[in-house]
Write an enzyme that holds these catalytic residues in place. Sequence first.
Site, mmCIF file in Angstrom:
data_model
loop_
_atom_site.group_PDB
_atom_site.id
_atom_site.type_symbol
_atom_site.label_atom_id
_atom_site.label_comp_id
_atom_site.label_asym_id
_atom_site.label_seq_id
_atom_site.Cartn_x
_atom_site.Cartn_y
_atom_site.Cartn_z
ATOM 1 N N GLU A 59 -42.859 -35.211 -40.568
ATOM 2 C CA GLU A 59 -44.265 -35.053 -40.977
ATOM 3 C C GLU A 59 -44.391 -34.584 -42.429
ATOM 4 O O GLU A 59 -45.077 -35.243 -43.236
ATOM 5 C CB GLU A 59 -44.997 -34.087 -40.037
ATOM 6 C CG GLU A 59 -45.002 -34.519 -38.580
ATOM 7 C CD GLU A 59 -43.843 -33.927 -37.789
ATOM 8 O OE1 GLU A 59 -42.695 -33.987 -38.270
ATOM 9 O OE2 GLU A 59 -44.088 -33.398 -36.690
ATOM 10 N N CYS A 71 -43.715 -29.512 -34.532
ATOM 11 C CA CYS A 71 -43.256 -28.154 -34.221
ATOM 12 C C CYS A 71 -44.239 -27.126 -34.765
ATOM 13 O O CYS A 71 -44.971 -27.368 -35.731
ATOM 14 C CB CYS A 71 -41.861 -27.922 -34.786
ATOM 15 S SG CYS A 71 -41.766 -27.920 -36.590
ATOM 16 N N CYS A 105 -44.318 -27.705 -38.801
ATOM 17 C CA CYS A 105 -44.989 -28.927 -39.234
ATOM 18 C C CYS A 105 -46.497 -28.833 -39.017
ATOM 19 O O CYS A 105 -47.269 -29.428 -39.771
ATOM 20 C CB CYS A 105 -44.422 -30.129 -38.482
ATOM 21 S SG CYS A 105 -42.706 -30.498 -38.918
ATOM 22 N N THR A 133 -4.632 -37.812 -19.315
ATOM 23 C CA THR A 133 -4.922 -38.849 -20.315
ATOM 24 C C THR A 133 -4.304 -38.481 -21.653
ATOM 25 O O THR A 133 -3.746 -39.339 -22.355
ATOM 26 C CB THR A 133 -6.447 -39.034 -20.460
ATOM 27 O OG1 THR A 133 -6.979 -39.503 -19.222
ATOM 28 C CG2 THR A 133 -6.776 -40.035 -21.555
ATOM 29 N N ASP A 176 -1.462 -40.896 -22.939
ATOM 30 C CA ASP A 176 -1.974 -41.815 -23.967
ATOM 31 C C ASP A 176 -1.996 -41.209 -25.366
ATOM 32 O O ASP A 176 -2.072 -41.950 -26.351
ATOM 33 C CB ASP A 176 -3.400 -42.271 -23.609
ATOM 34 C CG ASP A 176 -3.457 -43.027 -22.291
ATOM 35 O OD1 ASP A 176 -2.393 -43.403 -21.783
ATOM 36 O OD2 ASP A 176 -4.570 -43.227 -21.780
ATOM 37 N N LEU A 204 -9.327 -39.763 -30.144
ATOM 38 C CA LEU A 204 -10.740 -39.557 -29.773
ATOM 39 C C LEU A 204 -11.634 -39.396 -30.993
ATOM 40 O O LEU A 204 -12.632 -38.684 -30.963
ATOM 41 C CB LEU A 204 -10.890 -38.356 -28.835
ATOM 42 C CG LEU A 204 -10.117 -38.435 -27.508
ATOM 43 C CD1 LEU A 204 -10.395 -37.188 -26.674
ATOM 44 C CD2 LEU A 204 -10.476 -39.688 -26.731
ATOM 45 N N GLU A 258 -14.634 -39.883 -20.731
ATOM 46 C CA GLU A 258 -13.923 -41.155 -20.876
ATOM 47 C C GLU A 258 -12.735 -41.315 -19.939
ATOM 48 O O GLU A 258 -12.168 -42.388 -19.835
ATOM 49 C CB GLU A 258 -13.484 -41.310 -22.342
ATOM 50 C CG GLU A 258 -13.096 -42.718 -22.720
ATOM 51 C CD GLU A 258 -13.008 -42.929 -24.218
ATOM 52 O OE1 GLU A 258 -11.889 -42.911 -24.742
ATOM 53 O OE2 GLU A 258 -14.056 -43.105 -24.854
ATOM 54 N N LEU A 308 -13.337 -38.351 -14.033
ATOM 55 C CA LEU A 308 -14.553 -39.131 -13.802
ATOM 56 C C LEU A 308 -15.049 -38.947 -12.369
ATOM 57 O O LEU A 308 -16.249 -38.755 -12.131
ATOM 58 C CB LEU A 308 -14.289 -40.604 -14.095
ATOM 59 C CG LEU A 308 -14.114 -40.968 -15.577
ATOM 60 C CD1 LEU A 308 -13.425 -42.318 -15.714
ATOM 61 C CD2 LEU A 308 -15.452 -40.974 -16.299
#
Length: 344
Positions: free
Chosen positions: A55, A80, A89, A205, A209, A213, A288, A294
């Site tokens: 704004e 706000c 604002c 993971t 792996d 990330l 992930e 998960l």
Amino acid sequence: MVNDVSELYMLRCLELASSAEGLTAPNPMVGAVLVYDNRIIAEGRHAFYGAPHAEPDAISKVNDAEILKYCTLYVNLEPCCHFGKTPPCTEKIISAGIPHVVVAALDTSSKINGKGIKTLNEAGVITDVGILEAEARNLNKFFYTYHEKKRPYILLKWAQTPDGFIDSDRKTRETPPVKISNSLTQIIDHHWRNQYQAIMVGTNTIVMDNPNLTNRCWYGKNPIRITIDRYGKLNSGYNIFNDEAQSIVFTTNPSAKYGNRTETLPYTDLEQIVRTLYDKRIQSLIVEGGSKLLDSFIRRGLWDETRIFTGDFRLEKGVKAPVISDKLTATELLGSNTVQLLLQ
């Protein structure tokens, strides 16, 4: 009164707001336009966290202050009415003499939640609320979930084969993971890493792996990297603890040592983790993998959105993919991958 033309002005607000995707958290994305004599004379947006709000950004671009007394201000989120990194604002709108403000959606955070509209009305400003409300809330779904559910917006994401496996049954990290996602879906994955504040994977993971990330395939920031290392099995040698991004580890082992940019926090359960992330003002999280992590989120109903990439070959055996049975909202074909979207 709000009319159909107002939807066009509000669509422009949403467009301006979305141009700062991934840059404003923990603040929402906000765009604003000033309309005089049926045309837009100034536009504003909240460009990044700490920058002026939309704004005042729009108001500052009008050279003739007298015109503001005949303008309508359109904004996709309730202005706000409190001091933060910038002044309220509502104060700027009132002092500028703007007589009419059209708002897409209320700000449901505890500091505002209708107080901005009330402040404007008490100063004699006419307000209309609710135009393109659903679109405005969807744009800032991270912000609304955070304030209304008191936790981050949680995206579950994995890649699987058509017969329901996410990987082969590997015994050592020397055996590389099965590559199911293609190069196009990898780019999309990294785009999400720019949008979301944090990303989480499980200990296994990381061990198998050793992922970074980080966001390497899309312009923008890296997410905060999070893992659960319950018994302190990990160490500073894993990529997740390098200096490329901030990391958080939840563990029951207070003596565990990680990287220089890693914060160690106590672990009890997933509910405690999402509460802690809420306290740390993290509004969005990608989960992930792996399959056990998960499944834990799915069983507890701790998710808002699921994205499943399905490849074009079968494994017949291996690590089973998570099973989820909620409403399928959309399906898209991206090269050799089919992407399914599910919403809670």
